[in-house]
Design a protein around this motif. Structure first.
Motif, mmCIF file in Angstrom:
data_model
loop_
_atom_site.group_PDB
_atom_site.id
_atom_site.type_symbol
_atom_site.label_atom_id
_atom_site.label_comp_id
_atom_site.label_asym_id
_atom_site.label_seq_id
_atom_site.Cartn_x
_atom_site.Cartn_y
_atom_site.Cartn_z
ATOM 1 N N SER A 27 0.550 -1.299 -0.616
ATOM 2 C CA SER A 27 0.080 0.466 -0.203
ATOM 3 C C SER A 27 1.137 1.524 -0.006
ATOM 4 O O SER A 27 0.565 2.563 -0.547
ATOM 5 C CB SER A 27 -1.240 0.075 1.479
ATOM 6 O OG SER A 27 -1.577 -1.013 1.305
ATOM 7 N N ASP A 76 -6.200 -0.797 -4.623
ATOM 8 C CA ASP A 76 -5.829 -1.123 -3.008
ATOM 9 C C ASP A 76 -6.403 -1.774 -2.205
ATOM 10 O O ASP A 76 -7.549 -2.045 -2.089
ATOM 11 C CB ASP A 76 -5.362 0.104 -2.159
ATOM 12 C CG ASP A 76 -4.469 -0.328 -1.307
ATOM 13 O OD1 ASP A 76 -4.035 -1.888 -0.422
ATOM 14 O OD2 ASP A 76 -4.212 0.449 0.017
ATOM 15 N N GLU A 77 -6.094 -3.198 -2.695
ATOM 16 C CA GLU A 77 -6.620 -4.561 -2.205
ATOM 17 C C GLU A 77 -8.379 -3.914 -2.535
ATOM 18 O O GLU A 77 -9.494 -4.236 -1.363
ATOM 19 C CB GLU A 77 -7.008 -4.702 -0.277
ATOM 20 C CG GLU A 77 -5.329 -4.639 -0.238
ATOM 21 C CD GLU A 77 -4.890 -5.625 0.716
ATOM 22 O OE1 GLU A 77 -5.474 -6.363 0.668
ATOM 23 O OE2 GLU A 77 -4.004 -5.562 0.859
HETATM 24 MG MG LIG Z 1 -2.705 -2.895 2.260
#
Ligand SMILES: [Mg+2]
Ligand SMILES: Nc1ncnc2c1ncn2[C@@H]1O[C@H](COP(=O)(O)OP(=O)(O)O)[C@@H](O)[C@H]1O
Lengths: 307, 293, 364
Positions: free
Chosen positions: C43, C158-159
């Motif tokens: 991240s 991000d995810e």
């Molecule tokens: Mg992360």
């Protein structure tokens, strides 16, 4: 890789983030002008202050005002009155909102509960002047409902507000009437945070509501109770003097006069600014120390500090 | 968990007792207001005789007439509106941007600024230096002075700052990637997301302003600048000191007490009107649904 | 020309270095997935590309322009957040239009653009709903709509699927893939889920503890892991790893695993390491229990986990767990009698026991 200087970093940061500094600036200036500048002005407690010379040019007198203060019977009395009123507030005023919250938690009927809550929160939003007006009217010897009711039992009218022995009960009682409801909000919030499965398993174990209150609810909200208690102790010097100014009279100074009302009379009514500022400073320092001690205690025992 | 049908006899008894106690406390809270309202609509004579308990005796609106014809009453009423609206707007203008800035991790010196503000909650200079400072600033007897000097307090800033800090960072970041600057992030994202907190603070400000009395009494000298609460206080002390008033009005349709009660009613009504309206924001959890943590 | 380029990119929090001088080039139209265990710095890397995190060292370039000092809004990238970050006070259309409105795009244009995006994502019927009134998958779509509508140079994810349940996740995976095919925007996608990485990526970047362990196509990573970390991370279940001693000769090296001998590929590095300790890696899929080859390796069967068309055989080999993945079709009855397997010698990987690096891939 080029190395940038500290200055370059700061300039880059300001170019990128100037807006938040612009947003903060007015608030900071406000605090300086209205709260920190008076702190600078506190030095008059050690000076022979004269309006014409101003704060900076008035001559120093050392601890003279404090010497007068501590040999002043009225001031000593005011300190004791402050402590006594706070102590009464603590003993009777502190448990009231907790009990109220626990009782609200037992009420099943949603509308009844909501209505009752709405009503008991209300006095918090009423001004001291009106509260004083209500108290004065209700306790008035001729018209007051209190004396009317006493009259039904053959008791003669009492001039409550001129009797020193009645001042504190009336003041503390008014405080409970005004603040217990609103004060229960914080405890109700704490109760709402208790894990419901605790109650469910207690039901399965055959506990009744009374036992659940003592075994689950109260232990669960104990941290909140502790914090609120510590805050109260930290605020011992802060008696709501607005209401006192509105309710007291020379006849009741004996029990009603607190430090802040003393400051008000000496400073703003008699013009002894430096002397009154010294009394105020004394109050502020004691209050500050109490708050610091309270916070340390809270941090140690509940691992939550107040800030 | 709480189901009446599953309650034992003892539990039912307990619940009933508690409901009754709550009812009593609620009535005790409400009663003084009813009593005052009853007094305000009673004749001065009935009030003097201590006859009023629950409902108006010899119903009359004379006390209101006495109040409502006084120009000073209306001036003070108007002033209170000016102080309340102007003061609340001023407060929000300081508090909202200030709290936003203090909630930003990128603010350099953030810890210092937070301490700088919080310190004033634990230590303040007190009545006298504040008063002298106002005089030095030439803000005595100034309406603007009242509005400005009580605009901010540390508690409200910290309350809102905490609320802002609890807003997930991704809201700000998403807005930033969409091209928003700080003012836009605050205006288009944080303020709408913080409606409950801002409503709460607005309520605090309104109530404090509406009820504010001590400093208005101390700082304002001109009759045409005082707010309702100070007018009320003057009237209260004048009426009770003024024996002549009591005597000459003894037979009249109004008395010091009914007039006092009438002023109290006039002053409470706006509070009652605003109170439920803002109260609904307290419970509205507007932040639900947009984020899943 | 590369679309996104990271050069010696470093991120430190105080003294803690969470991204350690990584290099990466993402080609135009490519779909690159950053994968690695949680906390490895994925991240952080993505957020440095987005401009949300200050860069401690090195540089990020987007289309050959260094953007270290460029504000997020001027980088022309769009990001989809894990929690979607949908504004609860705005409806779907307003959420999607938010960025356009901030950029003062004319109203009429905004309306057509939003409609177009809603059409692509199947949100046309929901434009007037608030996020709270949408299902998880719909919220996810709105979040993507907000990114798509701006036609950015790069998409960052991000995810984005980690808040969805398993079924929805595979559905949305397919949808993201389809969108990428259609829009062909360079995408960088962060996940800790290697299945997601394998199914979505043109190229996978495996990160661990702030460094890049390996970059390659999904099959590349699967077949030729550069080290034991990648071998243990990619594939489900991951590659079996066994400590062994190199025996035999330079031409025909073997691995001595307890008292059994496993032929190894004749790698030059092994010739120098006769008698040394190594780690032998065998994919569960490559262990064959049906073919009777030479040198079967004996295992002790502990548990058979049937997944339908496939089964996982949990066995022990030299007191280490060893998993075999096999088809069930036609073999189901005999799975419980398995006591050995064979493996093609060229499918056996050998890793340095100390550094974890694979042998036989040259400098890779
Ligand atoms: Mg992360
Ligand atoms: N603001 C921060 N301050 C200090 N450490 C941080 C901060 N943000 C992230 N970290 C640390 O950096 C490391 C990498 O975080 P992150 O990039 O979020 O990992 P992930 O690969 O799971 O996305 C983690 O160990 C995390 O604890």
């Amino acid at each position: 890789m080029e190395k940038e200087t500290r200055l370059q970093r700061i300039i880059f940061h300001l170019r990128r983030e100037w807006q938040i500094y612009a947003m903060l600036l007015p608030t900071i200036i406000w605090f300086i002008v209205f709260l920190y500048k008076p702190m600078y002005g506190l030095q008059i407690a050690f000076k022979d202050y004269s309006i014409f010379r101003g704060v900076a040019a008035s001559p120093w007198v050392g601890l003279e005002h404090f010497e007068h203060l501590f040999s002043n019977d009225q001031f000593i009395r005011a300190v004791w009155n402050t402590i006594k009123i706070s102590a009464l507030n603590l003993v009777f005023g502190f448990p009231a909102p907790i009990i109220l919250a626990l009782m609200f938690n037992e009420i099943l009927h949603a509308t009844y509960k909501k209505t009752a809550q709405t009503i008991v929160y209300l006095p918090h939003f009423i001004s001291s002047v009106i509260i004083a007006g209500i108290v004065i009217t209700a306790f008035s010897p001729s018209v007051g409902i209190v004396n009317t009711v006493l009259g039904w039992f053959g008791i003669d009218s009492i001039y409550f507000l001129t009797k020193p022995e009645w001042f504190r009960p009336i003041f503390v009682g008014t405080g409970i009437w005004q603040e217990a409801g609103f004060g229960s909000i914080v405890f109700l919030a704490a109760i709402a945070g208790v894990n419901p499965s605790l109650y469910e398993s207690a039901v399965v174990d055959g506990a009744n509501r009374w036992q659940m209150m003592w075994r689950i609810t109260i232990p669960s909200i104990l941290p909140t109770i502790l914090i609120m208690l510590i805050i109260r102790i930290g605020n011992i010097m802060e008696v709501s003097f607005e209401l006192i100014i509105l309710l007291y009279q020379p006849a009741t100074y004996e029990t009603a006069d607190v430090v802040n009302t003393f400051v008000y009379r000496q400073g703003l009514q008699s013009g002894r600014y430096d002397f009154a500022a010294a009394a105020g400073l004394f109050n502020a320092v004691v209050a500050f120390v109490l708050v610091m001690v309270a916070n340390t205690l809270s941090r140690r025992y509940s691992r939550t500090s107040l800030w | 968990m709480m189901n009446w049908n599953l309650y034992s006899r003892g539990d039912k008894f307990f619940a009933i007792v508690v409901s009754i106690l709550i009812g009593m406390f609620t009535v005790a809270t409400l009663y003084p207001f009813i009593y005052i309202a009853a007094v305000s609509f009673s004749s001065g004579f009935a009030a003097q005789a201590g006859k009023v308990v629950l409902t108006p005796i010899d119903s009359t609106i004379e006390a209101y007439k006495y109040i409502l014809v006084q120009p000073d009453f209306w001036i003070s009423y108007r002033n209170t509106f000016i102080y309340t609206i102007g003061g609340t707007v001023m407060s929000l203008l300081f508090i909202i941007p200030g709290a936003y800035a203090l909630s930003r991790p990128q603010l350099f010196g953030r810890r210092f600024f937070n301490l700088f503000i919080a310190f004033t909650m634990w230590f303040n200079a007190g009545i006298i230096p504040f008063y002298l400072n106002m005089r030095d600033l030439s803000l005595l007897d100034s309406m603007f002075g009242i509005i400005l000097a009580f605009a901010v307090n540390a508690f409200n800033i910290i309350l809102l700052r905490n609320f802002f800090e609890a807003i997930p960072q991704s809201f700000e970041e998403a807005a930033r990637m969409d091209g928003a600057n700080d003012f836009q992030v605050l205006w288009k994202v944080f303020i709408p997301l913080s409606k409950p907190a801002i409503a709460t603070i607005t309520l605090f400000c309104i109530v404090a302003r509406w009820n504010g009395f001590f400093w208005a009494m101390v700082l304002l000298q001109s009759q045409e600048k005082i707010p309702l609460q100070v007018f009320l206080r003057h009237t209260l002390s004048n009426l009770s000191d003024d024996d002549e008033f009591a005597i000459t009005q003894l037979e009249a349709a109004y008395s010091a007490e009914t007039v006092t009660a009438a002023i109290i009613v006039c002053s409470i009504i706006p509070v009652l009107l605003v109170y439920p309206w803002i109260q609904k924001y307290f419970e509205k959890g507007i932040l639900l649904g947009g984020v899943k943590e | 020309m590369s679309s996104v380029k990271l050069s010696q990119l470093v991120k430190k929090y105080g003294n803690l270095e969470v991204v350690k001088a990584i290099d990466l080039e993402v080609q135009p139209h490519e779909f690159v997935v950053l994968v690695g265990p949680s906390g490895c710095g994925k991240s952080t890397t993505l957020r440095m590309i987005a401009g949300l995190e200050e860069i401690t060292g090195g540089s990020v370039s987007i289309e050959e322009r260094v953007v270290n000092r460029v504000a997020p809004k001027d980088r022309d990238v769009a990001m989809v957040f894990q929690n979607y970050a949908l504004y609860p006070h705005l409806n779907v259309a307003e959420n999607i239009a938010f960025g356009l409105r901030i950029r003062k795009t004319p109203k009429a244009e905004v309306t057509t653009m939003v409609a177009e995006v809603a059409e692509i994502l199947g949100l046309t019927d929901y434009l007037h709903r608030r996020p709270a009134e949408l299902s998880g998958g719909q919220r996810q779509r709105v979040a993507m709509g907000r990114a798509i509508v701006r036609h950015p140079k790069v998409f960052l994810f991000d995810e984005p699927l980690s808040n969805l349940d398993a079924k929805l996740r595979s559905q949305m995976r397919a949808e993201i893939k389809r969108l990428h095919k259609r829009l062909e925007v360079t995408s960088i996608y962060v996940t800790h889920d290697q299945v997601e990485a394998m199914t979505l990526a043109d190229r996978i970047v495996v990160m661990n503890d702030g460094i890049i362990e390996q970059v390659g196509t999904p099959m590349d990573l699967f077949l030729n892991p550069a080290n034991t970390f990648v071998a243990g991370f990619i594939g489900s279940p991951p590659m079996n790893q066994l400590p062994a001693r190199v025996g035999g000769t330079a031409e025909a090296p073997t691995a001595e695993i307890a008292d059994q001998l496993l032929p190894l590929p004749p790698l030059p590095e092994l010739a120098e390491r006769i008698g040394a300790q190594v780690t032998v890696g065998i994919r569960p899929e490559h262990a064959n229990v049906h073919k009777q080859g030479t040198n079967p390796i004996k295992v002790e069967l502990e548990l058979v986990e049937t997944l339908g068309s496939e089964a996982l055989l949990h066995t022990t080999l030299a007191e280490k767990p060893f998993i075999i993945k096999t088809e069930t079709e036609g073999y189901y009855d005999m799975l419980h009698d398995v006591s050995s397997f064979t493996v093609n010698t060229d499918q056996v990987k050998v890793f340095d026991a100390d550094t974890g690096r694979v042998f036989g891939q040259g400098a890779a």
